[in-house]
Design a protein around this motif. Structure first.
Motif, PDB file in Angstrom:
ATOM      1  N   VAL A 360      14.092 -75.876 -53.921  1.00  0.00           N
ATOM      2  CA  VAL A 360      13.200 -76.289 -54.667  1.00  0.00           C
ATOM      3  C   VAL A 360      12.637 -75.192 -55.105  1.00  0.00           C
ATOM      4  O   VAL A 360      11.698 -74.768 -56.330  1.00  0.00           O
ATOM      5  N   ILE A 361      13.264 -73.620 -54.121  1.00  0.00           N
ATOM      6  CA  ILE A 361      13.207 -72.109 -55.190  1.00  0.00           C
ATOM      7  C   ILE A 361      13.998 -71.718 -56.501  1.00  0.00           C
ATOM      8  O   ILE A 361      13.205 -71.504 -57.146  1.00  0.00           O
ATOM      9  N   PRO A 364      14.017 -75.897 -59.379  1.00  0.00           N
ATOM     10  CA  PRO A 364      13.007 -76.567 -59.704  1.00  0.00           C
ATOM     11  C   PRO A 364      13.231 -78.608 -60.122  1.00  0.00           C
ATOM     12  O   PRO A 364      12.157 -79.206 -59.282  1.00  0.00           O
TER      13      PRO A 364
END
Lengths: 400, 252
Positions: A360-361, A364
């Motif tokens: 996610v970091i 994305p």
């Protein structure tokens, strides 16, 4: 071909090939090697890949295209399973009536929940769907026991009517005589490949619904859904009512979930309330985001990734770790095993959580974005060219 | 009788009288500007016209049909389009997809499920969308993602999206707000060209006097929620009441 562009047709053919070759591709290590435990080519796991792939593809039609994040899709999974088991109980072990009923019932159920939940958007929508799913779970668990058999779970008993069962029909789920849990094992050199009826049944359905989702993505309806995600104000002022579009997307994704639940019961003739629990709803959200929401292939990859971790990583125990690191001095070996211990076995959720955070970091766009970046790095497609197109559009003659 | 008739519209927000006895009669085919100092009720009036707000009293008739109590998408289907102060476009979609959506809305109404049809098969709509893009000089940007357009191009795209639906009435809320002078002049030319080419009525809400006097055929001055005067641009320029309420303030 098939109403798809040339590029999409190629893509679909690749997907079909990969899906059909899965029993071979997921068995890369010889049977007696130390790495054989990382093989994933056994029927039970491959069926899960296909089934949860279907679940995630459907979820992506709602979440990836419209941006509406549902936390209650497991409810449809459960409804699908219960429908199939009821068809077993009433008719016979043929899965077809169950699959059809499951898709219809989950569609109707999604229509009801969607009609109410879609009056709100954003976090309120998510909470409403979560509330509905938890209500369904609790109804199935305790209130509707005659229909769901409560915590024991619904299963077929010998005194069930099964009106279509005759002498000699199979005593486990089958599709017109093709028994789901039968498989052919083929040994080639040190490798063993298992070709199971159940997996191929799920795989063919998965390919069909993948094709369907591809058509939806490329259709005017798909563009409308993406427009809803971007700007509902403009949608309204363009003379379009967003609500029926989102409701249609919700019902379609509910039907996908119902189909996935039905297939779970088609592989194993059981349906339990825990299938509707909120953790199951959360899992499909993770799959979709991990793989890449809004992409065609991403959710399938995410589903495969999570199911692989769940089944393979969770099997590694301290003993296996000790054999891996046996070359190290005793004290160091124990230290390494001690450090790794929380991340394996029952701790696989921890590893998955860390990976999810990293994705996610740093990515994305999910695994799909990672794949695209690697592909671009390999093929040397440099970003400069793309930037030029974006920031320096061809000068146009300014007439007015 | 005009295309849009606003009679006796009142709107209160708590203790604030946002609109008081507004009467407007907008003639078919004209360009009508509504001007006024900040807080004069211009935006409230616009929101009443598009169905976002319902007035406390009064009626708003468009072509003999009341627009009150209708949803924004229903009002659009009657033939009223709106351009916003900050361009409202589908910023994640390509320019071309942005154009397709109003085409589909015009043809199919508020909802139709085209889940399995392909976009490429809609030759007529594609042609229509491309013609409109060419008309606003954006044909070469059709594959760009709308969010990467310049501010002026976003405005242009938004107008094209409205115009492709062939509305009878186009409402413009400060169409040149925040634009550089060159872009402003381009927009003025574009609007004049649009008005010359087709049978369309425009209602413009604007702060910039340069824009108002280069576009409007008629001007209504709003002050504290009530129309002060309505006249031609020439007469408005010299009107003492207007000078006092608006232009004087701007000059000072």
């Amino acid at each position: 071909m098939l109403g798809l562009s040339k590029k999409d047709t190629t893509f679909l053919l690749i997907v079909i090939f990969l899906t059909l070759a899965t029993p071979i591709l997921l068995q890369p290590f010889p049977e007696n090697s130390a790495l054989a435990q990382f093989n994933a080519g056994y029927p039970d796991l491959m069926q899960r890949f296909a089934i949860f792939g279907i679940f995630a593809i459907g979820f992506n039609i709602l979440f990836g295209l419209t941006g509406y994040l549902s936390f209650g899709h497991a409810a449809f999974l459960g409804v699908g399973s219960y429908s199939v088991v009821w068809m077993y109980k009433l008719l016979s072990y043929n899965v077809l009536p169950g699959l059809i009923l499951a898709v219809i019932v989950s569609g109707l159920f999604a229509l009801l929940i969607g009609y109410i939940s879609l009056r709100r958007s954003g976090i309120y929508f998510s909470i409403l769907t979560l509330a509905f799913a938890q209500m369904s779970f609790n109804l199935a668990y305790s209130v509707l026991t005659p229909l769901t058999n409560g915590e024991t779970g619904l299963q077929v008993y010998t005194d069930d009517p099964q009106v279509l069962v005759s002498e000699g029909s199979p005593l486990s789920p089958h599709f017109f005589g093709i028994v789901m849990n039968e498989s052919a094992k083929i040994d080639v050199g040190g490798w063993q490949f298992t070709f199971s009826n159940g997996y191929y049944f799920c795989a063919i359905i998965a390919i069909l619904v993948f094709y369907l989702s591809m058509r939806i993505f490329r259709s005017p309806f798909g563009v409308m859904l993406r427009a809803i995600k971007t700007n509902q104000t403009r949608m309204n002022y363009t003379g379009l009512n967003p609500r029926p579009y989102t409701l249609a997307a919700f019902v379609i994704s509910g039907m996908y979930a119902g189909l996935a639940g039905a297939l779970l019961a088609a592989m194993d003739p059981l349906a339990g309330a825990e299938r509707m629990q909120w953790t199951a709803s959360g899992e499909v959200v993770l799959m979709t985001i991990l793989g890449g929401a809004g992409t065609l292939m991403g959710p399938v990859l995410g589903a495969g990734f999570i199911k692989y971790f769940e089944n393979i990583f969770s099997k590694i125990n301290d003993n296996i770790l000790h054999t891996w690191f046996s070359a190290l001095p005793d004290g160091l070996e124990d230290a390494v095993v001690f450090v790794l211990h929380p991340f394996i076995g029952k701790g696989w959720h921890l590893t998955l959580g860390l990976l999810f955070m990293l994705v996610v970091i740093f990515l994305p766009g999910g695994l799909m974005e990672g794949g695209t970046r690697i592909w671009n790095a390999i093929t040397g497609k440099n970003r400069k060219k793309k930037q030029d197109a974006d920031h320096h559009p061809k000068p146009s003659a300014h007439v007015n | 009788m005009g295309i849009l008739e606003v009679s006796n519209v009142n709107k209160r927000f708590g203790g604030l009288q946002a609109l008081g006895d507004v009467n407007l009669d907008i003639a078919n085919g004209t360009v009508h500007a509504i001007i006024g100092p900040n807080g004069a009720g211009k935006s409230t009036l616009l929101n009443v016209l598009v169905g976002k707000l319902t007035p406390d009293t009064g009626t708003v008739m468009f072509n003999g049909t009341s627009v009150l109590g209708r949803k924004p998408y229903e009002i659009n289907q009657l033939g009223i389009s709106r351009v916003f102060q900050t361009p409202e476009i589908f910023s994640d979609l390509s320019v071309f997809e942005n154009m397709l959506i109003p085409c589909f809305a015009k043809r199919d109404g508020a909802f139709r499920l085209h889940a399995l049809e392909s976009i490429a098969a809609e030759k007529q709509l594609i042609e229509k969308a491309e013609q409109m893009l060419a008309e606003v000089n954006m044909a070469d940007k059709r594959h760009m993602i709308a969010s990467s357009l310049s501010r002026g191009d976003k405005r242009r795209l938004e107008m094209a999206m409205c115009l492709v639906q062939e509305p009878k009435l186009l409402l413009l809320d400060e169409p040149t707000a925040g634009m550089a002078r060159a872009d402003t002049n381009n927009t003025i030319d574009l609007l004049n060209e649009i008005h010359d080419k087709r049978d369309i009525t425009m209602v413009i809400i604007e702060h910039d006097m340069h824009v108002v006097f280069s576009l409007a055929k008629r001007i209504t001055v709003l002050a504290q929620g009530t129309p002060l005067v309505e006249d031609t641009p020439e007469n408005i320029k010299g009107h003492p009441k207007v000078k006092e309420a608006y232009l004087g303030e701007a000059a000072a």
